[in-house]
Design a protein around this motif. Structure first.
Motif, PDB file in Angstrom:
ATOM      1  N   VAL A 130     -51.327 -21.205  24.152  1.00  0.00           N
ATOM      2  CA  VAL A 130     -51.944 -22.205  23.284  1.00  0.00           C
ATOM      3  C   VAL A 130     -53.064 -22.871  24.074  1.00  0.00           C
ATOM      4  CG1 VAL A 130     -51.581 -24.319  21.960  1.00  0.00           C
ATOM      5  CG2 VAL A 130     -49.755 -22.619  22.095  1.00  0.00           C
ATOM      6  N   ARG A 131     -54.279 -22.762  23.568  1.00  0.00           N
ATOM      7  CA  ARG A 131     -55.433 -23.350  24.237  1.00  0.00           C
ATOM      8  C   ARG A 131     -55.557 -24.821  23.861  1.00  0.00           C
ATOM      9  NH1 ARG A 131     -60.477 -24.884  23.760  1.00  0.00           N
ATOM     10  NH2 ARG A 131     -61.952 -24.468  25.403  1.00  0.00           N
ATOM     11  N   LEU A 132     -55.839 -25.649  24.866  1.00  0.00           N
ATOM     12  CA  LEU A 132     -56.085 -27.073  24.659  1.00  0.00           C
ATOM     13  C   LEU A 132     -57.494 -27.407  25.106  1.00  0.00           C
ATOM     14  CD1 LEU A 132     -52.782 -28.566  26.144  1.00  0.00           C
ATOM     15  CD2 LEU A 132     -53.329 -28.236  23.721  1.00  0.00           C
ATOM     16  N   SER A 133     -58.266 -27.990  24.215  1.00  0.00           N
ATOM     17  CA  SER A 133     -59.617 -28.433  24.565  1.00  0.00           C
ATOM     18  C   SER A 133     -59.514 -29.701  25.417  1.00  0.00           C
ATOM     19  CB  SER A 133     -60.418 -28.722  23.293  1.00  0.00           C
ATOM     20  OG  SER A 133     -59.865 -29.861  22.631  1.00  0.00           O
ATOM     21  N   GLN A 134     -60.640 -30.151  25.957  1.00  0.00           N
ATOM     22  CA  GLN A 134     -60.641 -31.397  26.731  1.00  0.00           C
ATOM     23  C   GLN A 134     -60.145 -32.563  25.878  1.00  0.00           C
ATOM     24  OE1 GLN A 134     -64.755 -31.433  28.113  1.00  0.00           O
ATOM     25  NE2 GLN A 134     -64.034 -31.165  30.211  1.00  0.00           N
ATOM     26  N   GLN A 135     -60.560 -32.617  24.623  1.00  0.00           N
ATOM     27  CA  GLN A 135     -60.126 -33.684  23.727  1.00  0.00           C
ATOM     28  C   GLN A 135     -58.616 -33.605  23.476  1.00  0.00           C
ATOM     29  OE1 GLN A 135     -61.887 -33.591  19.821  1.00  0.00           O
ATOM     30  NE2 GLN A 135     -61.149 -35.630  19.310  1.00  0.00           N
ATOM     31  N   GLU A 136     -58.101 -32.400  23.289  1.00  0.00           N
ATOM     32  CA  GLU A 136     -56.665 -32.235  23.063  1.00  0.00           C
ATOM     33  C   GLU A 136     -55.871 -32.595  24.315  1.00  0.00           C
ATOM     34  OE1 GLU A 136     -56.592 -28.767  19.663  1.00  0.00           O
ATOM     35  OE2 GLU A 136     -56.976 -28.185  21.742  1.00  0.00           O
ATOM     36  N   ILE A 137     -56.420 -32.315  25.485  1.00  0.00           N
ATOM     37  CA  ILE A 137     -55.759 -32.710  26.730  1.00  0.00           C
ATOM     38  C   ILE A 137     -55.655 -34.230  26.798  1.00  0.00           C
ATOM     39  CG2 ILE A 137     -55.963 -32.773  29.253  1.00  0.00           C
ATOM     40  CD1 ILE A 137     -57.215 -29.938  29.020  1.00  0.00           C
ATOM     41  N   SER A 138     -56.718 -34.933  26.431  1.00  0.00           N
ATOM     42  CA  SER A 138     -56.685 -36.405  26.405  1.00  0.00           C
ATOM     43  C   SER A 138     -55.617 -36.906  25.437  1.00  0.00           C
ATOM     44  CB  SER A 138     -58.040 -36.970  25.995  1.00  0.00           C
ATOM     45  OG  SER A 138     -58.932 -36.950  27.041  1.00  0.00           O
ATOM     46  N   MET A 139     -55.532 -36.291  24.277  1.00  0.00           N
ATOM     47  CA  MET A 139     -54.518 -36.693  23.298  1.00  0.00           C
ATOM     48  C   MET A 139     -53.114 -36.400  23.821  1.00  0.00           C
ATOM     49  SD  MET A 139     -56.247 -35.882  19.554  1.00  0.00           S
ATOM     50  CE  MET A 139     -56.119 -34.117  19.716  1.00  0.00           C
ATOM     51  N   LEU A 140     -52.953 -35.247  24.479  1.00  0.00           N
ATOM     52  CA  LEU A 140     -51.654 -34.886  25.044  1.00  0.00           C
ATOM     53  C   LEU A 140     -51.264 -35.861  26.145  1.00  0.00           C
ATOM     54  CD1 LEU A 140     -49.189 -33.094  25.290  1.00  0.00           C
ATOM     55  CD2 LEU A 140     -50.572 -31.475  26.614  1.00  0.00           C
ATOM     56  N   LEU A 141     -52.215 -36.252  26.979  1.00  0.00           N
ATOM     57  CA  LEU A 141     -51.929 -37.238  28.029  1.00  0.00           C
ATOM     58  C   LEU A 141     -51.438 -38.549  27.418  1.00  0.00           C
ATOM     59  CD1 LEU A 141     -54.877 -36.570  30.500  1.00  0.00           C
ATOM     60  CD2 LEU A 141     -52.431 -36.291  30.984  1.00  0.00           C
ATOM     61  N   LYS A 142     -52.035 -38.980  26.332  1.00  0.00           N
ATOM     62  CA  LYS A 142     -51.583 -40.206  25.649  1.00  0.00           C
ATOM     63  C   LYS A 142     -50.171 -40.021  25.106  1.00  0.00           C
ATOM     64  CE  LYS A 142     -56.166 -41.884  24.573  1.00  0.00           C
ATOM     65  NZ  LYS A 142     -57.210 -42.025  23.585  1.00  0.00           N
ATOM     66  N   ASP A 143     -49.893 -38.844  24.543  1.00  0.00           N
ATOM     67  CA  ASP A 143     -48.537 -38.563  24.052  1.00  0.00           C
ATOM     68  C   ASP A 143     -47.534 -38.645  25.197  1.00  0.00           C
ATOM     69  OD1 ASP A 143     -49.618 -38.085  21.538  1.00  0.00           O
ATOM     70  OD2 ASP A 143     -49.318 -35.905  21.620  1.00  0.00           O
ATOM     71  N   LEU A 144     -47.879 -38.041  26.337  1.00  0.00           N
ATOM     72  CA  LEU A 144     -46.977 -38.045  27.489  1.00  0.00           C
ATOM     73  C   LEU A 144     -46.780 -39.446  28.040  1.00  0.00           C
ATOM     74  CD1 LEU A 144     -48.212 -34.794  29.278  1.00  0.00           C
ATOM     75  CD2 LEU A 144     -46.151 -35.078  27.868  1.00  0.00           C
ATOM     76  N   GLU A 145     -47.849 -40.250  28.052  1.00  0.00           N
ATOM     77  CA  GLU A 145     -47.725 -41.646  28.478  1.00  0.00           C
ATOM     78  C   GLU A 145     -46.770 -42.405  27.567  1.00  0.00           C
ATOM     79  OE1 GLU A 145     -51.711 -43.171  28.488  1.00  0.00           O
ATOM     80  OE2 GLU A 145     -52.270 -42.027  30.268  1.00  0.00           O
ATOM     81  N   ASN A 146     -46.873 -42.160  26.262  1.00  0.00           N
ATOM     82  CA  ASN A 146     -45.979 -42.806  25.306  1.00  0.00           C
ATOM     83  C   ASN A 146     -44.524 -42.432  25.577  1.00  0.00           C
ATOM     84  OD1 ASN A 146     -45.062 -44.198  22.970  1.00  0.00           O
ATOM     85  ND2 ASN A 146     -45.224 -42.320  21.782  1.00  0.00           N
ATOM     86  N   ILE A 147     -44.278 -41.166  25.806  1.00  0.00           N
ATOM     87  CA  ILE A 147     -42.908 -40.716  26.093  1.00  0.00           C
ATOM     88  C   ILE A 147     -42.420 -41.369  27.377  1.00  0.00           C
ATOM     89  CG2 ILE A 147     -41.469 -38.723  26.675  1.00  0.00           C
ATOM     90  CD1 ILE A 147     -43.487 -37.085  24.889  1.00  0.00           C
ATOM     91  N   GLN A 148     -43.239 -41.342  28.423  1.00  0.00           N
ATOM     92  CA  GLN A 148     -42.846 -41.917  29.709  1.00  0.00           C
ATOM     93  C   GLN A 148     -42.529 -43.404  29.592  1.00  0.00           C
ATOM     94  OE1 GLN A 148     -46.250 -40.595  32.009  1.00  0.00           O
ATOM     95  NE2 GLN A 148     -44.950 -39.232  33.188  1.00  0.00           N
ATOM     96  N   SER A 149     -43.220 -44.111  28.701  1.00  0.00           N
ATOM     97  CA  SER A 149     -42.981 -45.541  28.556  1.00  0.00           C
ATOM     98  C   SER A 149     -41.593 -45.845  27.997  1.00  0.00           C
ATOM     99  CB  SER A 149     -44.061 -46.184  27.653  1.00  0.00           C
ATOM    100  OG  SER A 149     -43.846 -45.830  26.299  1.00  0.00           O
ATOM    101  N   HIS A 150     -40.940 -44.852  27.400  1.00  0.00           N
ATOM    102  CA  HIS A 150     -39.606 -45.047  26.849  1.00  0.00           C
ATOM    103  C   HIS A 150     -38.499 -44.667  27.830  1.00  0.00           C
ATOM    104  CE1 HIS A 150     -42.016 -45.054  23.168  1.00  0.00           C
ATOM    105  NE2 HIS A 150     -41.064 -45.808  22.675  1.00  0.00           N
TER     106      HIS A 150
END
Length: 87
Positions: free
Chosen positions: A65-85
């Motif tokens: 699955v290819r992730l563009s630079q924008q999708e990587i930024s969105m994924l990083l935000k998702d991971l930050e959200n998970i980590q905050s829990h």
């Protein structure tokens, strides 16, 4: 706890600090990530978020699955959200 991110969908078990990944982009998957695995993924993507070609992740060790630079930024935000829990 169900988490609906921009790129990820899954359930976080706060008792075990494990995230059960169910969807990446629009691809269904089933994988469990420990807090340390999620942190390693986050750190890797953070170091490579500005790579011009983006990144490729593997689902089931066979589907790429290819992730563009924008999708990587969105994924990083998702991971930050998970980590905050995590506790």
């Amino acid at each position: 706890m169900e988490i609906h991110g921009n790129i990820l969908l899954g359930d976080l078990d706060q008792g075990t600090n494990e995230f059960s990944l169910q969807q990446v982009k629009h691809f269904m998957t089933q994988s469990t990530l420990s807090s340390s695995q999620l942190e390693r993924l986050y750190n890797y993507l953070q170091k490579h978020q500005n790579d011009a070609g983006g990144q490729v992740i593997s689902l089931y060790d066979s589907m790429l699955v290819r992730l563009s630079q924008q999708e990587i930024s969105m994924l990083l935000k998702d991971l930050e959200n998970i980590q905050s829990h995590y506790h």
